[in-house]
Write an enzyme that holds these catalytic residues in place. Structure first.
Site, short mmCIF file in Angstrom:
data_model
loop_
_atom_site.label_atom_id
_atom_site.label_comp_id
_atom_site.label_asym_id
_atom_site.label_seq_id
_atom_site.Cartn_x
_atom_site.Cartn_y
_atom_site.Cartn_z
CG ASP A 122 -0.33 -0.09 2.56
OD1 ASP A 122 0.92 -0.20 2.64
OD2 ASP A 122 -1.06 -0.06 3.57
CD GLU A 123 5.45 1.71 3.33
OE1 GLU A 123 6.24 2.60 2.98
OE2 GLU A 123 5.61 1.02 4.36
CE1 TYR A 145 9.53 -2.33 0.89
CE2 TYR A 145 7.81 -0.88 1.74
CZ TYR A 145 8.21 -2.12 1.29
OH TYR A 145 7.31 -3.14 1.23
CE LYS A 149 7.43 -4.21 -2.82
NZ LYS A 149 7.88 -5.64 -2.97
N1 LIG Z 1 5.58 -7.02 5.92
C1 LIG Z 1 4.59 -6.27 5.50
O1 LIG Z 1 3.81 -5.79 6.33
C2 LIG Z 1 4.37 -6.02 4.03
C3 LIG Z 1 3.26 -5.26 3.64
C4 LIG Z 1 3.02 -5.07 2.27
C5 LIG Z 1 3.86 -5.62 1.33
N2 LIG Z 1 4.96 -6.33 1.74
C6 LIG Z 1 5.82 -6.92 0.69
O2 LIG Z 1 5.74 -8.33 0.86
C7 LIG Z 1 6.99 -8.94 0.51
C8 LIG Z 1 7.47 -9.79 1.66
O3 LIG Z 1 7.61 -8.97 2.82
P1 LIG Z 1 8.11 -9.59 4.19
O4 LIG Z 1 7.65 -8.70 5.28
O5 LIG Z 1 7.80 -11.03 4.23
O6 LIG Z 1 9.68 -9.40 4.01
P2 LIG Z 1 10.88 -9.97 4.88
O7 LIG Z 1 11.85 -8.86 4.99
O8 LIG Z 1 10.36 -10.62 6.12
O9 LIG Z 1 11.47 -11.15 3.98
C9 LIG Z 1 12.05 -10.92 2.74
C10 LIG Z 1 12.66 -12.22 2.27
O10 LIG Z 1 13.20 -11.99 0.96
C11 LIG Z 1 14.53 -12.48 0.91
N3 LIG Z 1 15.27 -11.64 -0.04
C12 LIG Z 1 15.57 -10.32 0.08
N4 LIG Z 1 16.25 -9.90 -1.01
C13 LIG Z 1 16.36 -10.97 -1.83
C14 LIG Z 1 16.97 -11.18 -3.10
N5 LIG Z 1 17.60 -10.20 -3.72
N6 LIG Z 1 16.90 -12.41 -3.64
C15 LIG Z 1 16.27 -13.44 -3.02
N7 LIG Z 1 15.69 -13.30 -1.80
C16 LIG Z 1 15.74 -12.08 -1.22
C17 LIG Z 1 15.06 -12.39 2.32
O11 LIG Z 1 16.12 -13.30 2.55
C18 LIG Z 1 13.81 -12.72 3.14
O12 LIG Z 1 13.70 -14.11 3.35
C19 LIG Z 1 7.93 -7.80 0.17
O13 LIG Z 1 7.97 -7.69 -1.24
C20 LIG Z 1 7.28 -6.56 0.78
O14 LIG Z 1 7.57 -5.42 0.02
C21 LIG Z 1 5.23 -6.53 3.06
#
Ligand SMILES: NC(=O)c1ccc[n+]([C@@H]2O[C@H](COP(=O)([O-])OP(=O)(O)OC[C@H]3O[C@@H](n4cnc5c(N)ncnc54)[C@H](O)[C@@H]3O)[C@@H](O)[C@H]2O)c1
Length: 311
Positions: A122-123, A145, A149
């Protein structure tokens, strides 16, 4: 025959719940993760026969495995505060990584190109003071960030239109649930409280966010993967909205601490005042969130305590 799904960032917080869901449903899952600090170390998917793990960076990946139906991309650097301090790795993984995946899709035999499901946030919309952003709204990210995205999405739109790559994008609100790295608001507050340290709150804590339970989010992503329309974007949020201060106070109360056991620190530069997204499209697909933060919090604290006591 059950489908084959390639999941990236699959050991991170949300990706790991998604993989678990697919494995339980009997999909064949190939996981790719670079194993950054955020990757979960407490999981053992190897017990599943329908599972394969490749430790790799999506930026450096040279081939996509054959015969996959979907490529679901969770891989990203995900913490806004880190992006403000040092944004290069965010550009690498969140933009260049997506570029590489799109190019690998483009280079495949046309008969063997999976649908690309990209997990966004949503960001990308920036903040909104009343009402909620719809999928058709302009993207106006406020921090590095969110900008990475948003940039990734722009690449996907262009690769879709120019090269015919089939995609679906999920824009999720903030997620909560056990297993999130304790740099994020809820697990950090819980950890600090266990350690008897005062939680730090940016500015005056008035920034507002929507919170979706991670299992509800991954059910939504699954629905988009199987039933969503290619070329479409789906907002996913339970619309449970709280300020940062309200969240911290809720946790302190649940953990039996004085409700002023926190300290205000300098605000985030570029801080967004409020995020809110309209999930009507998801509701039309049949998605309904089942959990609320108030319902889940005591379980979350119990699981965190068990984990904390193991250390
Ligand atoms: N956490 C939230 O509240 C939230 C909300 C909206 C969207 N998102 C999106 O959801 C996705 C997952 O978020 P999350 O909170 O699980 O993230 P996280 O930081 O917990 O996990 C990210 C994972 O991606 C892996 N990773 C990072 N860079 C990488 C690369 N270059 N190649 C391969 N693996 C890589 C890391 O090792 C990790 O296991 C992200 O794309 C984030 O933008 C997260």
């Amino acid at each position: 025959m059950k489908k084959r799904v390639l999941v990236t960032g699959s050991l991170g917080f949300i990706g790991s719940y998604f993989v678990e869901l697919l494995l339980k449903k009997g999909y064949y899952v190939i996981n790719i993760d670079k194993m950054t600090y955020a990757a979960r170390k407490d999981l053992d998917f190897n017990k599943y026969q329908n599972y394969e793990f490749i430790e790799e960076d999506i930026v450096k990946l040279k081939h996509l495995p054959p015969n996959i139906d979907y490529l679901v991309n969770f891989a990203a650097e995900s913490h806004v505060d880190n992006a403000i301090l040092s944004n290069g790795v965010f550009f690498e993984s969140n933009v260049y990584g997506v570029y590489n995946l799109l190019e690998l899709l483009r280079g495949k035999d046309p008969a063997d190109v999976p649908i690309f499901i990209h997990i966004s946030t949503d960001e990308v919309y920036g903040d909104i003071f009343s009402d909620s952003h719809k999928e058709t709204d302009m993207l106006k990210p406020s921090n590095p960030y969110a900008a990475t995205k948003s940039a990734a999405e722009q690449l996907i739109f262009a690769w879709g239109r120019t090269y015919g790559i089939k995609y679906k994008i999920c824009r999720s609100s903030n997620n909560y649930g056990y297993g999130q790295y304790p740099e994020k608001l809820i697990p950090k507050t819980i950890l600090y409280t266990f350690e008897n340290k005062k939680m730090t709150i940016h500015g005056n804590g008035s920034a507002r966010r929507e919170w979706t339970y991670v299992s509800d989010n991954v059910e939504g992503i699954y629905l988009v993967m199987e039933k969503g329309v290619a070329g479409e974007i789906y907002n996913i949020s339970s619309n449970e909205e709280y300020s940062v201060l309200e969240i911290v106070k809720m946790i302190l109360k649940e953990m039996g601490k004085p409700e002023d056991f926190y300290v205000f620190v300098e605000d985030r530069p570029g801080q967004d005042i409020r995020y809110s997204i309209d999930s009507s499209k998801m509701k039309n697909l049949g998605w309904r969130p089942e959990m609320t933060l108030k319902q889940y919090l005591s379980e979350y604290i119990k699981l965190s305590k068990e984990n904390f006591n193991k250390k």
